[in-house]
Design an enzyme around this catalytic site. Structure first.
Site, PDB file in Angstrom:
ATOM      1  N   THR A 114       3.050   0.608  -3.474  1.00 64.27           N
ATOM      2  CA  THR A 114       4.250   0.891  -4.254  1.00 64.27           C
ATOM      3  C   THR A 114       5.021  -0.371  -4.618  1.00 64.27           C
ATOM      4  OG1 THR A 114       6.457   1.876  -4.083  1.00 64.27           O
ATOM      5  CG2 THR A 114       5.430   1.283  -2.020  1.00 64.27           C
ATOM      6  N   TYR A 138      10.306   3.308   3.318  1.00 63.89           N
ATOM      7  CA  TYR A 138       9.103   3.667   2.562  1.00 63.89           C
ATOM      8  C   TYR A 138       8.351   2.400   2.148  1.00 63.89           C
ATOM      9  CZ  TYR A 138       6.246   5.036  -1.424  1.00 63.89           C
ATOM     10  OH  TYR A 138       5.195   5.197  -2.295  1.00 63.89           O
TER      11      TYR A 138
END
Ligand code: UDP
Length: 322
Positions: A114, A138
């Protein structure tokens, strides 16, 4: 046979379809904690948790050549609230999967990474060589997973590609699968919920960022373009004995306000837009420099923001009629 963890989810199911269209056999491993069994329309399906030892039964049953690993949690906001949940599923459970792969001599791995690994980038567009300073759990969970993969590759007989997604959006143009999160936290489906009347309004999280209109800027990429990149990354792993990391974005940034305007244009509907506080963990601007994947894998994105919203709207209308 390619094993796809999380293949019953949003990006995993679109990639399963793309792999099937490219002639590959697949087996989806998904515990359906977020995914939907009826999104697995191609290949085999096994209901397992890739974080448990039991997943070795899948390696026993099928002749697995490589793994594409989507199975992970991906909400920035949730990760801020429950960091351990993210480190356990996204990092620790990946280590379990790697161990089983090693036991069965499976040497090809693709990670859903990501843009959140960059944190607040030093410059935009972001190149892969920038320092990684994630600002939310995250991003951090994917950052350490990439490091673990690098160590594994250093040991030999194992190669990986890490694909750092920017903002995945849009849906399959045939309407067979789409975006369905519960709860939904992503911008475009939430805006379309407002357009269709399922929500009263859409809230903008932060209007005081250092951007031209004060709202966050993101690089939205059609899920089919993402899926195509996985097919190309797998072919690369089959051909080259090396590992690599690639950004995956269109290279164009749109502010939250611009995305809302595009949704109003595509849907032809008006709805209330509210100003809200910043959401914790959100960097102001994330735009990809995807030169590396274009040059190395010959990947070229096909769809712009308008087509992304059109495809998402088609899916949204369909879901809300049924
Ligand atoms: N966002 C927003 N309102 C919402 C949901 C998201 O303003 O109801 C903003 C969010 O703060 C971010 C952008 O939209 O700047 C994209 O958020 P999303 O959750 O879709 O993806 P992320 O960038 O977190 O991966």
């Amino acid at each position: 046979m390619i094993l796809i963890t999380g293949g019953a989810g949003y990006i995993g199911s679109h990639t399963n379809k793309a792999l099937h269209n490219a002639g590959y056999d697949t087996v989806v491993v998904d515990n359906l904690c977020k995914g939907y069994e009826n999104f697995v329309k191609w290949g085999n399906f096994e209901n397992y948790d890739f974080g448990s030892k039991d997943v070795s039964e899948v390696f026993e049953k099928y002749d697995i050549d490589g793994v594409i690993h989507f199975g992970a949690f991906s909400s920035v906001a949730e990760s801020v609230e429950f960091p351990q949940k993210y480190f356990k599923n996204n990092y620790k459970n990946t280590l379990n999967l790697l161990q089983v792969m090693r036991e069965y001599g499976v040497d090809k791995f693709i990670l859903s990474s990501t843009a959140a690994v960059y944190g607040n980038p030093e410059h935009v567009p972001i190149t892969e060589d920038q320092d990684l300073k994630p600002i939310n759990p995250y991003g951090h969970s994917k950052f350490i997973t990439e490091k673990a993969l690098q160590r594994e590759a250093d040991k030999g007989d194992f190669n990986y590609v890490s694909l750092r997604y920017f903002n995945a959006a849009g849906c399959d143009f045939d309407g067979e699968i789409g975006e369905l999160h519960d709860p939904e936290t992503h911008l475009i489906p939430l805006i379309l919920d407002a357009a269709i009347g399922k929500r009263e309004s859409i809230s903008i999280f932060g209007t005081d960022y250092d951007t031209p209109d004060g709202t966050c800027i993101r690089d939205y990429i059609h899920v089919n373009d993402l899926a195509d990149a996985h097919v190309k990354a797998y072919e690369y792993l089959c051909k080259e004995n090396e590992s690599n990391i690639f950004n995956l974005g269109n290279g164009e940034g749109y502010s939250v306000r611009e995305v809302i305007d595009m949704c109003k244009k595509v849907t032809g509907r008006d709805f209330e837009v509210k100003m809200d506080d910043r959401r914790e963990g959100d960097p102001a601007i994330l735009i990809a420099d995807s030169t590396k994947i274009r040059e190395k894998l010959g990947w070229v994105p096909q769809y712009d923001l308008e087509q992304i919203v059109e495809s998402a709207w088609k899916w949204h209308e369909r879901m809300n009629v049924i």
